[in-house]
Motif scaffolding. Structure first.
Motif, PDB file in Angstrom:
ATOM      1  N   UNK A  80       0.767  -1.369   0.047  1.00 10.95           N
ATOM      2  CA  UNK A  80       0.047   0.126   0.020  1.00 10.95           C
ATOM      3  C   UNK A  80       0.786   1.237   0.003  1.00 10.95           C
ATOM      4  N   UNK A  81       1.988   1.185   0.727  1.00 11.18           N
ATOM      5  CA  UNK A  81       2.769   2.281   0.777  1.00 11.18           C
ATOM      6  C   UNK A  81       3.774   2.523  -0.456  1.00 11.18           C
ATOM      7  N   UNK A  82       3.974   1.498  -1.060  1.00 11.96           N
ATOM      8  CA  UNK A  82       5.095   1.248  -2.013  1.00 11.96           C
ATOM      9  C   UNK A  82       4.686   2.341  -3.252  1.00 11.96           C
ATOM     10  N   UNK A  83       3.501   2.729  -3.703  1.00 13.14           N
ATOM     11  CA  UNK A  83       3.140   3.800  -4.756  1.00 13.14           C
ATOM     12  C   UNK A  83       3.729   5.133  -4.460  1.00 13.14           C
ATOM     13  N   UNK A  84       3.814   5.103  -2.978  1.00  8.32           N
ATOM     14  CA  UNK A  84       4.437   6.704  -2.574  1.00  8.32           C
ATOM     15  C   UNK A  84       5.923   6.715  -2.327  1.00  8.32           C
ATOM     16  N   UNK A  85       6.380   5.421  -1.796  1.00  8.45           N
ATOM     17  CA  UNK A  85       7.772   5.340  -1.525  1.00  8.45           C
ATOM     18  C   UNK A  85       8.141   3.962  -2.133  1.00  8.45           C
ATOM     19  N   UNK A  86       8.413   4.001  -3.617  1.00  8.00           N
ATOM     20  CA  UNK A  86       8.705   2.365  -3.902  1.00  8.00           C
ATOM     21  C   UNK A  86       9.780   1.857  -3.372  1.00  8.00           C
ATOM     22  N   UNK A  87      10.789   2.482  -2.907  1.00  7.44           N
ATOM     23  CA  UNK A  87      12.039   1.555  -2.152  1.00  7.44           C
ATOM     24  C   UNK A  87      11.909   1.459  -0.821  1.00  7.44           C
ATOM     25  N   UNK A 130      -4.404   7.670   5.547  1.00  6.83           N
ATOM     26  CA  UNK A 130      -5.761   7.834   4.423  1.00  6.83           C
ATOM     27  C   UNK A 130      -5.509   6.835   3.391  1.00  6.83           C
ATOM     28  N   UNK A 131      -4.488   6.280   2.919  1.00 12.85           N
ATOM     29  CA  UNK A 131      -4.275   5.215   2.038  1.00 12.85           C
ATOM     30  C   UNK A 131      -4.835   4.109   2.631  1.00 12.85           C
ATOM     31  N   UNK A 132      -4.149   3.576   3.841  1.00 13.21           N
ATOM     32  CA  UNK A 132      -4.909   2.177   4.448  1.00 13.21           C
ATOM     33  C   UNK A 132      -6.356   2.328   4.708  1.00 13.21           C
ATOM     34  N   UNK A 133      -6.825   3.784   5.109  1.00 12.83           N
ATOM     35  CA  UNK A 133      -8.169   3.834   5.660  1.00 12.83           C
ATOM     36  C   UNK A 133      -8.971   3.580   4.091  1.00 12.83           C
ATOM     37  N   UNK A 134      -8.674   4.150   3.005  1.00 11.07           N
ATOM     38  CA  UNK A 134      -9.745   4.169   1.982  1.00 11.07           C
ATOM     39  C   UNK A 134      -9.363   2.994   0.787  1.00 11.07           C
ATOM     40  N   UNK A 135      -8.096   2.412   0.976  1.00 11.19           N
ATOM     41  CA  UNK A 135      -7.820   1.504   0.069  1.00 11.19           C
ATOM     42  C   UNK A 135      -7.394   0.267   0.507  1.00 11.19           C
TER      43      UNK A 135
END
Length: 591
Positions: free
Chosen positions: A219-226, A292-297
């Motif tokens: 879920x976090x990878x799209x914002x911080x790929x590495x 927000x990403x975790x909550x919505x997606x």
């Protein structure tokens, strides 16, 4: 309640070839990763020095290597919600069309779930390529692909009656059942080892924890790929208890560490970035976006809370498919190093883990610890107190942290934010300290030690393994082993400390009286550790007294208790509560 977010459904359509290796996969999925090791064939003419060097290199990176192996294992795994009447053979047969299955197990949490680990990562790609988005009538599903899937099968494929799919347990047995089981053991030592066996994290539970961690990383990878999301705390420090929370941190150091050294007269490129007023503000912004990403997606993630104004900003939420309560922070590398330190101590002697898990259970039953923040003692503080007590034995059962630092090699050097976090990682360098005390004796001495400890003057310091003068007026002062200016128990108020001392006094007296020290052949009532887990130790004592013993007045009982504690304090009995030893230790540390 069920999560409102829809998940992708994996249709069992019967297509594909049933691999000939299915039989092998069916039996392979049951094996325990940690309990079975493949022996390596070593040539007879290999020099002993070469073997020793190789073993040392492997041991030095044991904790980090274990975490990396678990992370890769999780990346090859998927979490699948299954129909209640699924059969194990049909399930494995269908999934085997995507590749060889390395491991698979089922558990129950808001339905039946399966954790499936493939031998190769391309099997995950094959499975996701055959997965479709569900069709919903009254809602719109967010088209977000994850490795949390749902298996759908037609009625003609599955049996009408629900089969008994073997499910792994995720939570420990209840306190009442535990007390009953403990009372059936022969000795206190066996009781503590039984409690350890029942409460420690299972292999399947650990696999599920790393898989949840890997799913959140997606879920976090799209914002911080590495980026990497790492586990710390009870999940990895060897003292984890079934049902404990999931502590995670978003590690961005791998992203920031890509900078190359700039040399003169050469061109270089830099990333353009937005700036914030402080590192704390940046942390709050990052966690707010991830929340927000975790909550919505995030499928199955509910009850998301942003606790961004705390000393250590975090995001708290529940992951319903696993049943874990999750706390996510960012760049908390000191906490990960603390977990590695506890993991090392837990490997030194099996008595350490038995003591820690038993006393954690004791503290939880009596409300000394809690899963939510407050004025009570945390599990980390309690574990530090137990380690300090074991360091103060004569001879010590485990060494102080400073001694582990002296044994460290060049590869162990670790400086985090200016804090020296260096200690040996190769456990073979740590010599046995020849302590042969039984768990029975250690348990009683622990209660005596802290029933007499001068909390009003002295602090707990596991780096030195000795008491030290308190630098402030906090009721309980436990020095952070790495951030030396911090008190990890600063939140504890005088009332909670008084409850700890009182419970230690009552537990020490109960064990000393013999009512909880040996099994009664004619009475099935709780004894030993089981008696210490009763809701009220005082009530337990009164109930025992009514059965063939004369109940003394309360004043007389407390007089005997104080006399017992005074005797132990004056005589020492090998405990570090000896007044003269405390005075000597205080003089030494103040120099």
């Amino acid at each position: 309640m069920a999560a409102s977010t829809q998940v992708c459904r994996f249709y069992m359509n019967g297509r594909g070839t049933f691999f000939r290796s299915l039989q092998k996969n069916y039996f392979c999925f049951r094996r325990k990763f940690a309990s079975k090791k493949v022996a390596k064939i070593v040539p007879k003419n290999t020099p002993k020095k070469q073997l020793a060097t190789k073993k040392e290199a492997e041991d030095e990176s044991s904790f980090s290597r274990l975490q990396e192996d678990r992370r890769k294992q999780a990346e090859r795994s998927v979490l699948i919600a299954c129909p209640p009447n699924i059969t194990e053979m049909k399930f494995l047969k269908h999934l085997s069309t995507h590749g060889s299955i390395e491991n698979c197990f089922f558990y129950e949490s808001f339905g039946i779930y399966a954790v499936v680990e493939f031998s190769q990562t391309h099997s995950i790609d094959s499975m996701l390529g055959a997965t479709i988005f569900p069709s919903v009538q009254n809602e719109t599903a967010v088209p977000f692909k994850t490795r949390l899937l749902s298996l759908k099968a037609s009625d003609s494929v599955l049996p009408k009656t629900r089969p008994s799919v073997p499910c792994q347990k995720l939570n420990p047995i209840g306190t009442k059942e535990l007390i009953l089981k403990l009372s059936q053991q022969d000795t206190v030592d066996k009781q503590l080892y039984y409690l350890l066996e029942q409460h420690q994290l299972t292999e399947e539970n650990i696999r599920l924890r790393f898989l949840v961690c890997s799913l959140l990383k997606d879920i976090a990878a799209p914002y911080f790929p590495e980026c990497v999301i790492r586990l710390f705390g009870s999940s990895v420090n060897s003292f984890g208890k079934l049902g404990c929370d999931l502590d995670l941190f978003l590690d961005l150091d791998s992203v920031r560490g890509r900078n190359t050294k700039q040399t003169r007269n050469q061109l270089s490129l830099e990333f353009q970035m937005k700036s914030t007023s402080s590192e704390r503000a940046a942390t709050q912004s990052i966690l707010s976006v991830i929340a927000e990403c975790v909550d919505h997606f995030g499928p199955g993630c509910v009850g998301v809370q942003k606790i961004l104004n705390a000393r250590c900003p975090l995001v708290r939420f529940s992951h319903q498919p696993s049943g874990f309560q999750c706390d996510l922070t960012t760049n908390n590398r000191v906490a990960l190093k603390s977990s590695e330190m506890l993991h090392l101590y837990g490997r030194m002697d099996r008595r350490v883990r038995a003591m820690v898990l038993s006393l954690r259970c004791w503290a939880q039953v009596h409300g000394l610890t809690n899963n939510f923040p407050g004025a009570w003692i945390t599990n980390f503080s309690l574990t530090t107190m137990i380690i300090f007590f074991l360091q103060r034995r004569s001879p010590p059962l485990i060494p102080p942290l400073d001694q582990l630092r002296e044994l460290a090699g060049p590869r162990d050097e670790c400086i985090i934010e200016g804090n020296d976090c260096t200690f040996v990682s190769d456990i073979s360098r740590v010599k046995n300290l020849d302590n042969t005390e039984t768990l029975d004796h250690l348990l009683q001495e622990f209660f005596v030690f802290y029933a007499n400890f001068p909390f009003n003057q002295m602090s707990i310091n596991i780096r030195k393994g000795k008491e030290d003068y308190k630098p402030d007026s906090s009721p309980l002062y436990i020095q952070n082993p790495f951030e030396l200016s911090q008190n990890v128990s600063k939140n504890v108020n005088p009332t909670q400390l008084e409850r700890l001392v009182t419970l230690c006094q009552e537990s020490a007296w109960l064990l000393n009286e013999g009512w909880a020290k040996q099994r009664a052949s004619t009475e099935p009532s709780p004894w030993g550790m089981g008696a210490l887990l009763l809701p009220s130790l005082s009530q337990s004592i009164r109930n025992k007294s009514k059965k063939g013993r004369v109940l003394q007045p309360a004043s007389e009982r407390f007089k005997n208790l104080l006399a017992f504690l005074k005797t132990n304090k004056a005589g020492g009995s090998g405990a570090a509560g000896n007044a003269e030893n405390q005075k000597t230790a205080s003089s030494t540390t103040s120099c």
